[in-house]
Design an enzyme around this catalytic site. Structure first.
Site, PDB file in Angstrom:
ATOM      1  N   PHE A  41       0.845  -1.203   0.000  1.00 50.16           N
ATOM      2  CA  PHE A  41       0.000   0.000   0.000  1.00 50.16           C
ATOM      3  C   PHE A  41       0.882   1.255   0.000  1.00 50.16           C
ATOM      4  CE2 PHE A  41      -2.477   3.093   2.777  1.00 50.16           C
ATOM      5  CZ  PHE A  41      -3.120   3.676   1.702  1.00 50.16           C
ATOM      6  N   LYS A  96      -8.415  -0.937  10.715  1.00 45.34           N
ATOM      7  CA  LYS A  96      -8.424  -2.397  10.531  1.00 45.34           C
ATOM      8  C   LYS A  96      -7.007  -2.954  10.512  1.00 45.34           C
ATOM      9  CE  LYS A  96     -12.570  -3.309   7.786  1.00 45.34           C
ATOM     10  NZ  LYS A  96     -13.012  -3.584   6.412  1.00 45.34           N
ATOM     11  N   TYR A 150      -5.389   6.333  13.212  1.00 51.13           N
ATOM     12  CA  TYR A 150      -4.010   5.872  13.444  1.00 51.13           C
ATOM     13  C   TYR A 150      -3.726   5.776  14.947  1.00 51.13           C
ATOM     14  CZ  TYR A 150       1.117   5.770  13.006  1.00 51.13           C
ATOM     15  OH  TYR A 150       2.460   5.430  13.080  1.00 51.13           O
ATOM     16  N   ARG A 191       5.568  13.880   5.238  1.00 51.93           N
ATOM     17  CA  ARG A 191       6.297  13.999   6.507  1.00 51.93           C
ATOM     18  C   ARG A 191       7.324  15.108   6.366  1.00 51.93           C
ATOM     19  NH1 ARG A 191       7.070   7.893   8.854  1.00 51.93           N
ATOM     20  NH2 ARG A 191       6.752   7.125   6.756  1.00 51.93           N
TER      21      ARG A 191
HETATM   22  N1  LIG Z   1       8.616   6.249  10.449  1.00 50.47           N
HETATM   23  C1  LIG Z   1       8.248   6.748  11.592  1.00 50.47           C
HETATM   24  O1  LIG Z   1       8.671   7.850  11.944  1.00 50.47           O
HETATM   25  C2  LIG Z   1       7.337   5.985  12.511  1.00 50.47           C
HETATM   26  C3  LIG Z   1       6.990   6.569  13.737  1.00 50.47           C
HETATM   27  C4  LIG Z   1       6.157   5.873  14.593  1.00 50.47           C
HETATM   28  C5  LIG Z   1       5.704   4.613  14.270  1.00 50.47           C
HETATM   29  N2  LIG Z   1       6.047   4.067  13.075  1.00 50.47           N
HETATM   30  C6  LIG Z   1       5.494   2.744  12.764  1.00 50.47           C
HETATM   31  O2  LIG Z   1       6.461   1.918  12.149  1.00 50.47           O
HETATM   32  C7  LIG Z   1       5.845   1.111  11.152  1.00 50.47           C
HETATM   33  C8  LIG Z   1       6.544   1.292   9.814  1.00 50.47           C
HETATM   34  O3  LIG Z   1       6.459   2.653   9.430  1.00 50.47           O
HETATM   35  P1  LIG Z   1       7.173   3.230   8.123  1.00 50.47           P
HETATM   36  O4  LIG Z   1       7.610   4.590   8.426  1.00 50.47           O
HETATM   37  O5  LIG Z   1       8.142   2.238   7.628  1.00 50.47           O
HETATM   38  O6  LIG Z   1       5.917   3.352   7.150  1.00 50.47           O
HETATM   39  P2  LIG Z   1       5.682   2.776   5.675  1.00 50.47           P
HETATM   40  O7  LIG Z   1       4.374   3.287   5.240  1.00 50.47           O
HETATM   41  O8  LIG Z   1       6.886   3.055   4.838  1.00 50.47           O
HETATM   42  O9  LIG Z   1       5.633   1.221   5.929  1.00 50.47           O
HETATM   43  C9  LIG Z   1       4.463   0.536   6.283  1.00 50.47           C
HETATM   44  C10 LIG Z   1       4.411  -0.736   5.441  1.00 50.47           C
HETATM   45  O10 LIG Z   1       3.239  -1.477   5.798  1.00 50.47           O
HETATM   46  C11 LIG Z   1       2.605  -1.910   4.602  1.00 50.47           C
HETATM   47  N3  LIG Z   1       1.174  -2.095   4.891  1.00 50.47           N
HETATM   48  C12 LIG Z   1       0.250  -1.146   5.169  1.00 50.47           C
HETATM   49  N4  LIG Z   1      -0.947  -1.708   5.400  1.00 50.47           N
HETATM   50  C13 LIG Z   1      -0.761  -3.054   5.272  1.00 50.47           C
HETATM   51  C14 LIG Z   1      -1.625  -4.171   5.372  1.00 50.47           C
HETATM   52  N5  LIG Z   1      -2.923  -4.026   5.674  1.00 50.47           N
HETATM   53  N6  LIG Z   1      -1.113  -5.400   5.155  1.00 50.47           N
HETATM   54  C15 LIG Z   1       0.210  -5.572   4.837  1.00 50.47           C
HETATM   55  N7  LIG Z   1       1.061  -4.538   4.720  1.00 50.47           N
HETATM   56  C16 LIG Z   1       0.582  -3.293   4.944  1.00 50.47           C
HETATM   57  C17 LIG Z   1       2.870  -0.809   3.594  1.00 50.47           C
HETATM   58  O11 LIG Z   1       2.710  -1.223   2.249  1.00 50.47           O
HETATM   59  C18 LIG Z   1       4.305  -0.435   3.946  1.00 50.47           C
HETATM   60  O12 LIG Z   1       5.241  -1.220   3.248  1.00 50.47           O
HETATM   61  C19 LIG Z   1       4.368   1.494  11.113  1.00 50.47           C
HETATM   62  O13 LIG Z   1       3.633   0.569  11.875  1.00 50.47           O
HETATM   63  C20 LIG Z   1       4.351   2.845  11.762  1.00 50.47           C
HETATM   64  O14 LIG Z   1       3.131   3.088  12.411  1.00 50.47           O
HETATM   65  C21 LIG Z   1       6.843   4.732  12.182  1.00 50.47           C
END
Ligand SMILES: NC(=O)c1ccc[n+]([C@@H]2O[C@H](COP(=O)([O-])OP(=O)(O)OC[C@H]3O[C@@H](n4cnc5c(N)ncnc54)[C@H](O)[C@@H]3O)[C@@H](O)[C@H]2O)c1
Length: 319
Positions: A41, A96, A150, A191
């Protein structure tokens, strides 16, 4: 003597995303086998294409809101869009993903006896009235706002993790991630670090929301992933929640001027109204991570920005 140690088999949900792909790199580099589960996604095949020929790496296109049956030793649950533009695109699916995704991954962990880590977030603190935020602060979250899909989804996932731990003695790790940046961030995810860099590289004006005096702390991705892996591998009785982030605080104006100085060019600052529920201040208290994991960030904002700028420079072919 031959080493008969068993290879650690790890599931990374969201493994084709920004953090997930860096985590996968680190796990493969130390000899683990990694199954990356992602529905692409917000993630991208580009983030993992350098791994596709590695025999210890496997990609499975799958949505975590549906059950998954797989044998692994550890699960890192990162699947969830992380930036407001992406998680607000389909807010019902965002909740979800956090809630059903957590239930499915916790159910899997319980069935196969795997240890499981949740990528939670500083957003569970909402617009905090305690500064810096310690893990015992319960937060100040609007349950019905546009960020709630979120924030509340992640809060509910934490509840599920702790209930599986209490009720089923599951080995859990709950990590609260603060703003992280670095190569492989999505260029259009809204971001602030990627926004400023992309705008500066393209010679566009740099957009500041509000007066630019709101502060954030930014953690470079390598530091974050080191903290994540050492938390996963820490003793079973340390379940968290634990803050992982960089406590050095910068105003948006300071960040913008550092990006401008590193990129060069003639971009001007333009000011726009602050979006609703945008927290004024966010800074982790990382005393717990320091004590329990002997972890603290080591990469300065300037050095991290330089690496991130180089990545976007190549990606955008801007110069
Ligand atoms: N980057 C940050 O600063 C930050 C801060 C706090 C928390 N987080 C958490 O860390 C995790 C990764 O964040 P990120 O920055 O790499 O974001 P990102 O959007 O790059 O990565 C999220 C990944 O999850 C996949 N995804 C989304 N919905 C899905 C689903 N239903 N089934 C399977 N895959 C799905 C997306 O395709 C993507 O590859 C997330 O859970 C996010 O909430 C990140």
């Amino acid at each position: 003597m031959k080493n008969y140690n068993k290879i650690n088999r790890v599931l990374v949900t969201g493994g084709a995303g920004f953090l997930g792909s860096h985590l996968t790199d680190k796990l493969l580099a130390r000899g683990d086998e990694v199954v990356c589960v992602d529905n692409l996604f917000t993630g991208s095949k580009r983030n993992i294409e350098h791994l596709l020929k590695n025999p210890r790496f496997e990609f499975v296109r799958h949505d975590v809101t549906f059950p998954l049956y797989i044998e692994v030793d550890q699960i890192y649950n990162l699947a969830c869009p992380a930036s407001p533009v992406h998680y607000q695109y389909d807010p019902v699916q965002t909740t979800k993903t956090s809630v059903h995704g957590a239930i499915n991954m916790l159910g899997l962990a319980k069935r196969i006896g795997a240890r499981i880590l949740q990528a939670s977030t500083s957003e569970v603190y909402g617009d905090p009235s305690v500064h810096p935020q310690t893990e015992d602060y319960w937060g100040n979250v609007n349950p019905i706002g546009i960020r709630s899909c979120y924030d509340e989804g992640k809060r509910c996932a934490e509840t599920l993790f702790f209930d599986y731990h209490r009720q089923h003695a599951l080995e859990i790790k709950v990590m609260r991630i603060f703003n992280t940046y670095g190569p492989r961030m999505h260029p259009n995810d809204g971001r602030v670090v990627s926004n400023f860099i992309v705008q500066a590289l393209q010679g566009e004006d740099i957009t500041i929301f509000g007066d630019g005096q709101q502060t954030r702390s930014f953690c470079y991705v390598d530091d974050l992933i080191t903290g994540m892996v050492s938390f996963m591998d820490s003793p079973a009785d340390f379940v968290g929640p634990v803050n992982i982030g960089n406590p050095s605080e910068f105003t948006m104006l300071e960040l913008a001027s550092m990006v401008l100085q590193l990129v060069g060019g003639k971009s001007q600052l333009v000011f726009r109204p602050l979006p609703s529920d945008d927290p004024r201040q966010r800074q982790p208290d990382i005393s717990l991570a320091k004590t329990k994991l002997a972890w603290q960030p080591t990469v300065s904002l300037e050095n991290g920005l330089k690496k991130t700028i180089s990545y976007f420079d190549v990606l955008l072919g801007s110069r």
